[in-house]
Design an enzyme around this catalytic site. Structure first.
Site, PDB file in Angstrom:
ATOM      1  N   TYR A 155      22.621 -44.338 -10.582  1.00  0.00           N
ATOM      2  CA  TYR A 155      23.761 -44.945  -9.876  1.00  0.00           C
ATOM      3  C   TYR A 155      24.043 -46.358 -10.409  1.00  0.00           C
ATOM      4  O   TYR A 155      25.196 -46.719 -10.681  1.00  0.00           O
ATOM      5  CB  TYR A 155      23.412 -44.981  -8.388  1.00  0.00           C
ATOM      6  N   LYS A 159      27.410 -47.582 -12.266  1.00  0.00           N
ATOM      7  CA  LYS A 159      28.231 -48.659 -11.691  1.00  0.00           C
ATOM      8  C   LYS A 159      28.383 -49.824 -12.670  1.00  0.00           C
ATOM      9  O   LYS A 159      29.437 -50.471 -12.714  1.00  0.00           O
ATOM     10  CB  LYS A 159      27.637 -49.129 -10.359  1.00  0.00           C
TER      11      LYS A 159
HETATM   12  N1  NAD Z   1      29.180 -47.080   1.057  1.00  0.00           N
HETATM   13  C1  NAD Z   1      28.614 -48.026   0.345  1.00  0.00           C
HETATM   14  O1  NAD Z   1      27.732 -48.763   0.815  1.00  0.00           O
HETATM   15  C2  NAD Z   1      29.040 -48.256  -1.085  1.00  0.00           C
HETATM   16  C3  NAD Z   1      28.580 -49.404  -1.715  1.00  0.00           C
HETATM   17  C4  NAD Z   1      28.945 -49.640  -3.029  1.00  0.00           C
HETATM   18  C5  NAD Z   1      29.775 -48.747  -3.687  1.00  0.00           C
HETATM   19  N2  NAD Z   1      30.200 -47.612  -3.043  1.00  0.00           N
HETATM   20  C6  NAD Z   1      31.035 -46.709  -3.810  1.00  0.00           C
HETATM   21  O2  NAD Z   1      32.279 -46.565  -3.175  1.00  0.00           O
HETATM   22  C7  NAD Z   1      32.810 -45.268  -3.415  1.00  0.00           C
HETATM   23  C8  NAD Z   1      33.138 -44.599  -2.090  1.00  0.00           C
HETATM   24  O3  NAD Z   1      31.967 -44.565  -1.303  1.00  0.00           O
HETATM   25  P1  NAD Z   1      31.948 -44.059   0.208  1.00  0.00           P
HETATM   26  O4  NAD Z   1      30.836 -44.773   0.871  1.00  0.00           O
HETATM   27  O5  NAD Z   1      33.298 -44.111   0.783  1.00  0.00           O
HETATM   28  O6  NAD Z   1      31.460 -42.558  -0.033  1.00  0.00           O
HETATM   29  P2  NAD Z   1      31.961 -41.177   0.620  1.00  0.00           P
HETATM   30  O7  NAD Z   1      30.904 -40.175   0.279  1.00  0.00           O
HETATM   31  O8  NAD Z   1      32.301 -41.379   2.049  1.00  0.00           O
HETATM   32  O9  NAD Z   1      33.293 -40.867  -0.211  1.00  0.00           O
HETATM   33  C9  NAD Z   1      33.252 -40.444  -1.535  1.00  0.00           C
HETATM   34  C10 NAD Z   1      34.302 -39.364  -1.706  1.00  0.00           C
HETATM   35  O10 NAD Z   1      34.274 -38.928  -3.079  1.00  0.00           O
HETATM   36  C11 NAD Z   1      34.458 -37.524  -3.076  1.00  0.00           C
HETATM   37  N3  NAD Z   1      33.958 -36.921  -4.310  1.00  0.00           N
HETATM   38  C12 NAD Z   1      32.672 -36.774  -4.686  1.00  0.00           C
HETATM   39  N4  NAD Z   1      32.590 -36.111  -5.849  1.00  0.00           N
HETATM   40  C13 NAD Z   1      33.875 -35.851  -6.237  1.00  0.00           C
HETATM   41  C14 NAD Z   1      34.448 -35.179  -7.359  1.00  0.00           C
HETATM   42  N5  NAD Z   1      33.682 -34.647  -8.331  1.00  0.00           N
HETATM   43  N6  NAD Z   1      35.793 -35.089  -7.435  1.00  0.00           N
HETATM   44  C15 NAD Z   1      36.583 -35.611  -6.451  1.00  0.00           C
HETATM   45  N7  NAD Z   1      36.081 -36.235  -5.362  1.00  0.00           N
HETATM   46  C16 NAD Z   1      34.745 -36.362  -5.259  1.00  0.00           C
HETATM   47  C17 NAD Z   1      33.687 -37.042  -1.856  1.00  0.00           C
HETATM   48  O11 NAD Z   1      34.062 -35.743  -1.445  1.00  0.00           O
HETATM   49  C18 NAD Z   1      34.020 -38.132  -0.834  1.00  0.00           C
HETATM   50  O12 NAD Z   1      35.146 -37.800  -0.058  1.00  0.00           O
HETATM   51  C19 NAD Z   1      31.753 -44.521  -4.231  1.00  0.00           C
HETATM   52  O13 NAD Z   1      32.046 -44.620  -5.609  1.00  0.00           O
HETATM   53  C20 NAD Z   1      30.493 -45.293  -3.918  1.00  0.00           C
HETATM   54  O14 NAD Z   1      29.530 -45.169  -4.938  1.00  0.00           O
HETATM   55  C21 NAD Z   1      29.857 -47.356  -1.751  1.00  0.00           C
END
Ligand code: NAD
Length: 249
Positions: A155, A159
């Site tokens: 990850y 990133k």
């Molecule tokens: N939540 C956190 O603390 C956090 C922190 C830093 C970065 N992020 C990043 O932010 C982004 C969103 O995170 P989140 O917490 O909302 O996660 P989440 O799991 O709620 O949302 C991610 C979405 O991506 C979709 N997805 C996954 N694989 C896919 C694919 N192959 N094709 C199309 N869609 C796909 C999932 O179905 C989901 O709806 C991610 O990239 C995550 O790594 C999140």
């Protein structure tokens, strides 16, 4: 502040829920027409319906961002429905957290595919349209984890890769009026992290390490992305905006 997003068309990947859904809503509230796209068909359709019920312009395209044919369909549908594309938010992502000794090749490839290959395919598909219109905004959703997190070699690498990609594209495409930036969220209280066994521990540790003593909210990311997508951010490119409550380590 008018962000100048009225009438712009924005694709937000992985926008069925979480940060992506909040970002799509904010862009639409600022006047953009948004494309909700996700691998989770049911949830993507439900989120699109909710936005429409709120009077916002939203269209749903179901697809897997790692598949070139799905990405082509995403662009074709976007152009057919809204007549253009101006903003791409590469948000889709999913973790496979393990210590390296337990991490399989499949765990590595899965994370690289969703985050890096997906972002590459989507960027490649929108870029000719951005170039032709002399305007475009690409925003990659990176993470504070680009600085490294235990159990997240895959990850963290992905990133960090999204940052390198945005910086390269900022140099390549700037002359066409295109910017490429990243947001790097810290701990955000979404279903992705709530699903982790270590959720309570991670949350407690993250908040303790932040000068601002609360968990991040999806709207914190939505606001940052909306600014980077806006007319107002036209002289900002190759940047990484940390939305971490002040935490950098
Ligand atoms: N939540 C956190 O603390 C956090 C922190 C830093 C970065 N992020 C990043 O932010 C982004 C969103 O995170 P989140 O917490 O909302 O996660 P989440 O799991 O709620 O949302 C991610 C979405 O991506 C979709 N997805 C996954 N694989 C896919 C694919 N192959 N094709 C199309 N869609 C796909 C999932 O179905 C989901 O709806 C991610 O990239 C995550 O790594 C999140």
């Amino acid at each position: 502040m008018d962000l100048g997003l009225t009438g712009k068309v924005a694709i937000v990947t992985g926008s069925a829920r979480g940060l992506g859904a909040a970002t799509a809503r904010r862009l639409a509230q600022e006047g953009a027409k948004v494309v909700i796209t996700d691998i989770n068909a049911e949830l993507a359709q439900a989120t699109t319906r909710t936005l429409r019920d709120e009077g916002l312009a939203a269209h749903c395209v179901v697809g897997d961002i790692t598949r070139a044919e799905d990405v082509q369909n995403l662009i074709d549908e976007t152009l057919a429905h809204f007549g253009g594309v101006h903003v791409l938010v590469n948000n889709a992502g999913a973790p496979r957290d393990k210590y390296l000794v337990k991490m399989s090749e499949e765990d590595w490839d899965f994370v690289m595919n969703v985050m890096l290959k997906g972002a590459f395919l989507a960027a490649k598909a929108v870029m000719p349209h951005f170039i032709n219109q002399g305007w475009g905004r690409l925003i990659n959703v990176s993470s504070r984890a680009h600085l490294g997190n235990p159990t997240q070699a895959n990850y963290s690498a992905a990133k960090a890769g999204l940052i390198g990609m945005a910086k390269a594209l900022s140099m390549e495409e700037g002359r066409y009026g295109i910017t490429a930036n990243c947001v790097a969220p810290g701990f955000m209280d979404t279903e992705m992290v709530q699903a982790l066994e270590t959720y309570e521990t991670i949350k407690e540790r993250a908040v303790a390490a932040q000068p601002i003593k609360r968990a991040g909210r999806p709207d914190d990311i939505a606001d940052a992305v909306a600014f980077l997508a806006s007319e107002r951010a036209g002289f900002i490119s190759g940047e990484v905006l940390h939305v971490t409550g002040g935490r950098y380590g």
